[in-house]
Write a protein that holds these residues in place. Structure first.
Motif, PDB file in Angstrom:
ATOM      1  N   ARG A 166       0.825  -1.209   0.000  1.00 20.16           N
ATOM      2  CA  ARG A 166       0.000   0.000   0.000  1.00 20.16           C
ATOM      3  C   ARG A 166       0.861   1.262   0.000  1.00 20.16           C
ATOM      4  O   ARG A 166       0.596   2.216  -0.731  1.00 20.16           O
ATOM      5  CB  ARG A 166      -0.924  -0.015   1.215  1.00 20.16           C
ATOM      6  CG  ARG A 166      -2.012   1.033   1.133  1.00 20.16           C
ATOM      7  CD  ARG A 166      -2.863   1.026   2.360  1.00 20.16           C
ATOM      8  NE  ARG A 166      -2.300   2.070   3.213  1.00 20.16           N
ATOM      9  CZ  ARG A 166      -2.486   2.164   4.515  1.00 20.16           C
ATOM     10  NH1 ARG A 166      -3.204   1.292   5.141  1.00 20.16           N
ATOM     11  NH2 ARG A 166      -1.957   3.148   5.202  1.00 20.16           N
ATOM     12  N   PHE A 167       1.914   1.273   0.821  1.00 20.86           N
ATOM     13  CA  PHE A 167       2.808   2.431   0.861  1.00 20.86           C
ATOM     14  C   PHE A 167       3.573   2.584  -0.452  1.00 20.86           C
ATOM     15  O   PHE A 167       3.742   3.698  -0.953  1.00 20.86           O
ATOM     16  CB  PHE A 167       3.777   2.336   2.034  1.00 20.86           C
ATOM     17  CG  PHE A 167       3.126   2.544   3.367  1.00 20.86           C
ATOM     18  CD1 PHE A 167       2.349   3.661   3.614  1.00 20.86           C
ATOM     19  CD2 PHE A 167       3.296   1.623   4.389  1.00 20.86           C
ATOM     20  CE1 PHE A 167       1.746   3.860   4.844  1.00 20.86           C
ATOM     21  CE2 PHE A 167       2.685   1.817   5.621  1.00 20.86           C
ATOM     22  CZ  PHE A 167       1.921   2.932   5.844  1.00 20.86           C
ATOM     23  N   LEU A 168       4.028   1.478  -1.022  1.00 23.47           N
ATOM     24  CA  LEU A 168       4.751   1.537  -2.293  1.00 23.47           C
ATOM     25  C   LEU A 168       3.839   2.029  -3.422  1.00 23.47           C
ATOM     26  O   LEU A 168       4.269   2.805  -4.286  1.00 23.47           O
ATOM     27  CB  LEU A 168       5.337   0.169  -2.640  1.00 23.47           C
ATOM     28  CG  LEU A 168       6.466  -0.312  -1.721  1.00 23.47           C
ATOM     29  CD1 LEU A 168       6.847  -1.745  -2.060  1.00 23.47           C
ATOM     30  CD2 LEU A 168       7.665   0.611  -1.783  1.00 23.47           C
ATOM     31  N   ASP A 169       2.586   1.581  -3.411  1.00 22.84           N
ATOM     32  CA  ASP A 169       1.623   2.048  -4.413  1.00 22.84           C
ATOM     33  C   ASP A 169       1.382   3.544  -4.296  1.00 22.84           C
ATOM     34  O   ASP A 169       1.282   4.250  -5.304  1.00 22.84           O
ATOM     35  CB  ASP A 169       0.292   1.291  -4.276  1.00 22.84           C
ATOM     36  CG  ASP A 169       0.390  -0.155  -4.696  1.00 22.84           C
ATOM     37  OD1 ASP A 169       1.380  -0.534  -5.363  1.00 22.84           O
ATOM     38  OD2 ASP A 169      -0.528  -0.928  -4.331  1.00 22.84           O
ATOM     39  N   GLU A 170       1.289   4.028  -3.064  1.00 25.51           N
ATOM     40  CA  GLU A 170       1.080   5.466  -2.858  1.00 25.51           C
ATOM     41  C   GLU A 170       2.284   6.264  -3.357  1.00 25.51           C
ATOM     42  O   GLU A 170       2.128   7.309  -3.986  1.00 25.51           O
ATOM     43  CB  GLU A 170       0.818   5.759  -1.382  1.00 25.51           C
ATOM     44  CG  GLU A 170       0.592   7.217  -1.064  1.00 25.51           C
ATOM     45  CD  GLU A 170      -0.667   7.811  -1.681  1.00 25.51           C
ATOM     46  OE1 GLU A 170      -0.696   9.040  -1.881  1.00 25.51           O
ATOM     47  OE2 GLU A 170      -1.622   7.060  -1.965  1.00 25.51           O
ATOM     48  N   GLU A 171       3.496   5.768  -3.090  1.00 26.25           N
ATOM     49  CA  GLU A 171       4.689   6.458  -3.587  1.00 26.25           C
ATOM     50  C   GLU A 171       4.703   6.492  -5.113  1.00 26.25           C
ATOM     51  O   GLU A 171       5.032   7.510  -5.712  1.00 26.25           O
ATOM     52  CB  GLU A 171       5.956   5.770  -3.071  1.00 26.25           C
ATOM     53  CG  GLU A 171       6.275   6.082  -1.640  1.00 26.25           C
ATOM     54  CD  GLU A 171       7.577   5.449  -1.179  1.00 26.25           C
ATOM     55  OE1 GLU A 171       8.147   4.597  -1.896  1.00 26.25           O
ATOM     56  OE2 GLU A 171       8.022   5.815  -0.077  1.00 26.25           O
ATOM     57  N   LYS A 172       4.342   5.391  -5.749  1.00 28.70           N
ATOM     58  CA  LYS A 172       4.313   5.326  -7.212  1.00 28.70           C
ATOM     59  C   LYS A 172       3.263   6.283  -7.781  1.00 28.70           C
ATOM     60  O   LYS A 172       3.502   6.967  -8.777  1.00 28.70           O
ATOM     61  CB  LYS A 172       4.037   3.911  -7.675  1.00 28.70           C
ATOM     62  CG  LYS A 172       4.127   3.720  -9.164  1.00 28.70           C
ATOM     63  CD  LYS A 172       4.354   2.281  -9.487  1.00 28.70           C
ATOM     64  CE  LYS A 172       4.475   2.070 -10.965  1.00 28.70           C
ATOM     65  NZ  LYS A 172       5.757   2.447 -11.494  1.00 28.70           N
ATOM     66  N   LYS A 173       2.108   6.348  -7.111  1.00 32.24           N
ATOM     67  CA  LYS A 173       1.038   7.245  -7.556  1.00 32.24           C
ATOM     68  C   LYS A 173       1.480   8.706  -7.485  1.00 32.24           C
ATOM     69  O   LYS A 173       1.152   9.512  -8.353  1.00 32.24           O
ATOM     70  CB  LYS A 173      -0.209   7.022  -6.697  1.00 32.24           C
ATOM     71  CG  LYS A 173      -1.423   7.799  -7.149  1.00 32.24           C
ATOM     72  CD  LYS A 173      -2.615   7.431  -6.324  1.00 32.24           C
ATOM     73  CE  LYS A 173      -2.760   8.464  -5.222  1.00 32.24           C
ATOM     74  NZ  LYS A 173      -3.960   8.291  -4.418  1.00 32.24           N
ATOM     75  N   ARG A 174       2.259   9.040  -6.471  1.00 33.79           N
ATOM     76  CA  ARG A 174       2.696  10.431  -6.295  1.00 33.79           C
ATOM     77  C   ARG A 174       3.723  10.868  -7.335  1.00 33.79           C
ATOM     78  O   ARG A 174       3.937  12.056  -7.516  1.00 33.79           O
ATOM     79  CB  ARG A 174       3.262  10.633  -4.901  1.00 33.79           C
ATOM     80  CG  ARG A 174       2.172  10.639  -3.856  1.00 33.79           C
ATOM     81  CD  ARG A 174       2.715  11.016  -2.521  1.00 33.79           C
ATOM     82  NE  ARG A 174       1.691  10.904  -1.502  1.00 33.79           N
ATOM     83  CZ  ARG A 174       1.827  11.398  -0.298  1.00 33.79           C
ATOM     84  NH1 ARG A 174       2.933  12.034   0.047  1.00 33.79           N
ATOM     85  NH2 ARG A 174       0.858  11.267   0.589  1.00 33.79           N
ATOM     86  N   GLU A 175       4.358   9.926  -8.002  1.00 32.85           N
ATOM     87  CA  GLU A 175       5.338  10.282  -9.027  1.00 32.85           C
ATOM     88  C   GLU A 175       4.691  11.026 -10.192  1.00 32.85           C
ATOM     89  O   GLU A 175       5.347  11.815 -10.864  1.00 32.85           O
ATOM     90  CB  GLU A 175       6.046   9.028  -9.541  1.00 32.85           C
ATOM     91  CG  GLU A 175       6.984   8.404  -8.533  1.00 32.85           C
ATOM     92  CD  GLU A 175       7.559   7.084  -9.008  1.00 32.85           C
ATOM     93  OE1 GLU A 175       7.283   6.670 -10.166  1.00 32.85           O
ATOM     94  OE2 GLU A 175       8.285   6.462  -8.229  1.00 32.85           O
ATOM     95  N   THR A 176       3.428  10.747 -10.439  1.00 25.58           N
ATOM     96  CA  THR A 176       2.736  11.358 -11.571  1.00 25.58           C
ATOM     97  C   THR A 176       1.627  12.318 -11.155  1.00 25.58           C
ATOM     98  O   THR A 176       0.796  12.672 -11.979  1.00 25.58           O
ATOM     99  CB  THR A 176       2.127  10.250 -12.466  1.00 25.58           C
ATOM    100  OG1 THR A 176       1.221   9.482 -11.674  1.00 25.58           O
ATOM    101  CG2 THR A 176       3.198   9.358 -13.047  1.00 25.58           C
ATOM    102  N   GLU A 177       1.621  12.740  -9.910  1.00 24.71           N
ATOM    103  CA  GLU A 177       0.538  13.610  -9.468  1.00 24.71           C
ATOM    104  C   GLU A 177       0.705  15.041  -9.997  1.00 24.71           C
ATOM    105  O   GLU A 177       1.814  15.483 -10.274  1.00 24.71           O
ATOM    106  CB  GLU A 177       0.414  13.604  -7.948  1.00 24.71           C
ATOM    107  CG  GLU A 177       1.461  14.397  -7.222  1.00 24.71           C
ATOM    108  CD  GLU A 177       1.267  14.377  -5.724  1.00 24.71           C
ATOM    109  OE1 GLU A 177       0.287  13.798  -5.232  1.00 24.71           O
ATOM    110  OE2 GLU A 177       2.115  14.939  -5.036  1.00 24.71           O
TER     111      GLU A 177
END
Length: 109
Positions: A62-73
């Motif tokens: 879940r934390f890794l997914d959130e970090e990945k999502k923030r790369e393209t925010e």
């Protein structure tokens, strides 16, 4: 002209936040980048200690997914996250105030 929330700089420039979502079972999407990194490292450490313990793999993912999502925010996403974080902080303040008021009142029978 009033500034828009999308013009807000980095969260550390806005204010020092009092509450930590990771300590209060908050959502990863409310965390500042520093808090998210610290929570990810902690989840990674716990996972490496014993990967078979319940929810450790899911928590880390879940934390890794959130970090990945923030790369393209976008700036809008970041501003919206800040808006939600401020609302969450205000709610935590109200809870603390309410709880301290209850403890301070003396009930006499």
């Amino acid at each position: 002209m009033r500034p828009k929330i999308t013009d807000i700089a980095d969260i550390k420039d806005v204010s020092e936040l009092r509450f930590k979502p990771a300590d209060r079972a908050g959502s990863a999407h409310l965390m500042t980048p520093g808090e998210l990194r610290a929570a990810t490292e902690r989840a990674r450490k716990l996972f490496n200690e014993d990967p078979k313990m319940s929810n450790r793999k899911e928590s880390l993912q879940r934390f890794l997914d959130e970090e990945k999502k923030r790369e393209t925010e976008t700036r809008y996403d970041r501003a919206n996250r800040l808006r939600e974080r401020i609302a969450w902080e205000v709610a935590q303040e109200r809870k603390e105030k309410s709880n301290s008021w209850r403890r301070a009142t003396v009930v006499r029978y």
